[in-house]
Design a protein around this motif. Structure first.
Motif, mmCIF file in Angstrom:
data_model
loop_
_atom_site.group_PDB
_atom_site.id
_atom_site.type_symbol
_atom_site.label_atom_id
_atom_site.label_comp_id
_atom_site.label_asym_id
_atom_site.label_seq_id
_atom_site.Cartn_x
_atom_site.Cartn_y
_atom_site.Cartn_z
ATOM 1 N N TYR A 179 61.201 59.769 109.211
ATOM 2 C CA TYR A 179 61.686 60.352 110.466
ATOM 3 C C TYR A 179 62.699 61.460 110.204
ATOM 4 O O TYR A 179 62.752 62.441 110.930
ATOM 5 C CB TYR A 179 62.279 59.285 111.374
ATOM 6 N N ARG A 180 63.492 61.346 109.164
ATOM 7 C CA ARG A 180 64.419 62.431 108.813
ATOM 8 C C ARG A 180 63.642 63.683 108.398
ATOM 9 O O ARG A 180 64.015 64.795 108.752
ATOM 10 C CB ARG A 180 65.344 62.015 107.680
ATOM 11 N N SER A 222 64.525 54.632 115.474
ATOM 12 C CA SER A 222 65.036 54.906 114.130
ATOM 13 C C SER A 222 64.041 54.382 113.108
ATOM 14 O O SER A 222 63.149 53.605 113.422
ATOM 15 C CB SER A 222 66.410 54.263 113.925
ATOM 16 N N ARG A 259 62.252 65.215 111.585
ATOM 17 C CA ARG A 259 63.292 65.912 112.358
ATOM 18 C C ARG A 259 63.682 67.226 111.684
ATOM 19 O O ARG A 259 63.868 68.243 112.355
ATOM 20 C CB ARG A 259 64.507 65.012 112.546
ATOM 21 N N ASP A 296 56.288 62.863 120.203
ATOM 22 C CA ASP A 296 57.306 63.910 120.258
ATOM 23 C C ASP A 296 57.675 64.202 121.708
ATOM 24 O O ASP A 296 57.171 63.543 122.629
ATOM 25 C CB ASP A 296 56.859 65.161 119.495
ATOM 26 N N ASP A 297 58.537 65.184 121.906
ATOM 27 C CA ASP A 297 59.029 65.470 123.255
ATOM 28 C C ASP A 297 57.992 66.133 124.155
ATOM 29 O O ASP A 297 58.236 66.322 125.347
ATOM 30 C CB ASP A 297 60.321 66.294 123.203
ATOM 31 N N THR A 298 56.799 66.447 123.625
ATOM 32 C CA THR A 298 55.711 66.954 124.471
ATOM 33 C C THR A 298 54.734 65.841 124.839
ATOM 34 O O THR A 298 53.769 66.079 125.555
ATOM 35 C CB THR A 298 54.929 68.086 123.759
ATOM 36 N N GLY A 303 61.559 70.090 112.493
ATOM 37 C CA GLY A 303 61.560 70.527 113.889
ATOM 38 C C GLY A 303 60.752 69.665 114.828
ATOM 39 O O GLY A 303 60.499 70.046 115.969
ATOM 40 N N ILE A 304 60.329 68.488 114.374
ATOM 41 C CA ILE A 304 59.596 67.565 115.231
ATOM 42 C C ILE A 304 60.623 66.703 115.958
ATOM 43 O O ILE A 304 61.425 66.015 115.329
ATOM 44 C CB ILE A 304 58.624 66.696 114.400
ATOM 45 N N HIS A 305 60.610 66.770 117.277
ATOM 46 C CA HIS A 305 61.593 66.047 118.096
ATOM 47 C C HIS A 305 60.976 64.743 118.590
ATOM 48 O O HIS A 305 60.196 64.735 119.543
ATOM 49 C CB HIS A 305 62.041 66.917 119.275
ATOM 50 N N LEU A 306 61.333 63.654 117.912
ATOM 51 C CA LEU A 306 60.833 62.338 118.304
ATOM 52 C C LEU A 306 61.459 61.955 119.636
ATOM 53 O O LEU A 306 62.670 62.069 119.820
ATOM 54 C CB LEU A 306 61.154 61.305 117.233
ATOM 55 N N HIS A 307 60.617 61.503 120.552
ATOM 56 C CA HIS A 307 61.093 61.219 121.903
ATOM 57 C C HIS A 307 60.959 59.755 122.292
ATOM 58 O O HIS A 307 61.851 59.172 122.895
ATOM 59 C CB HIS A 307 60.321 62.101 122.894
#
Length: 158
Positions: A83-84, A3, A87, A130-132, A90-94
């Motif tokens: 971070y909001r 967060s 998000r 990110d998720d990649t 479309g950036i997916h923080l992982h």
């Protein structure tokens, strides 16, 4: 949980506000280039902000993003957390790699945070992915130890 300070302060009922001090493209120094896995000297987006609550500074935040990752204006950065914004784009923080420390405030930092020179500061360095698995943000933050503390929940793995 991954967060932002903005999210943490808002969930604690602190009504955070933000002053953007710098917002633009700069050449990546060696430390930033290594964290973001980009070439040294290549352009990166640097965002410097002062995060406040109840009119008092809590932290000075400096974040670096790969150039072209995010198109955001100063008004948006002053109205919500980074971070909001990521998000929403479309950036997916992982995940993130983070270190927390402490040191004394320099005269410039003390003035910015309204603390005496030499006051204790909490420090945080974080690289978020990110998720990649791509590094999407590198941050170096300083917090007023008189107004902020880090809290962690640790779990025992079976």
């Amino acid at each position: 949980e991954l967060s932002s300070l903005y999210d943490d302060m808002e969930s604690a009922g602190q009504s955070p506000t933000t002053q953007v001090l710098h917002h633009g493209i700069v050449p990546a120094c060696a430390e930033v280039a290594a964290a973001l896995d980009v070439a040294e000297g290549s352009g990166v987006h640097r965002v410097e902000r002062l995060r406040l609550t109840h009119g008092q500074p809590v932290a000075a935040l400096c974040n670096y993003l790969p150039e072209g990752l995010l198109n955001v204006d100063t008004a948006r950065l002053e109205s919500t957390g980074l971070y909001r914004v990521m998000r929403a784009a479309g950036i997916h923080l992982h995940s993130a790699r983070q270190s927390v420390g402490a040191r004394s405030a320099t005269p410039e930092e003390a003035e910015r945070l309204r603390e005496p020179t030499g006051a204790a500061l909490l420090t945080m360095r974080r690289t978020a992915y990110d998720d990649t698995g791509r590094a999407v943000e590198y941050g170096t933050h300083i917090y007023r130890a008189s107004r902020y503390a880090f809290e962690f929940q640790l779990l025992v793995r079976p």
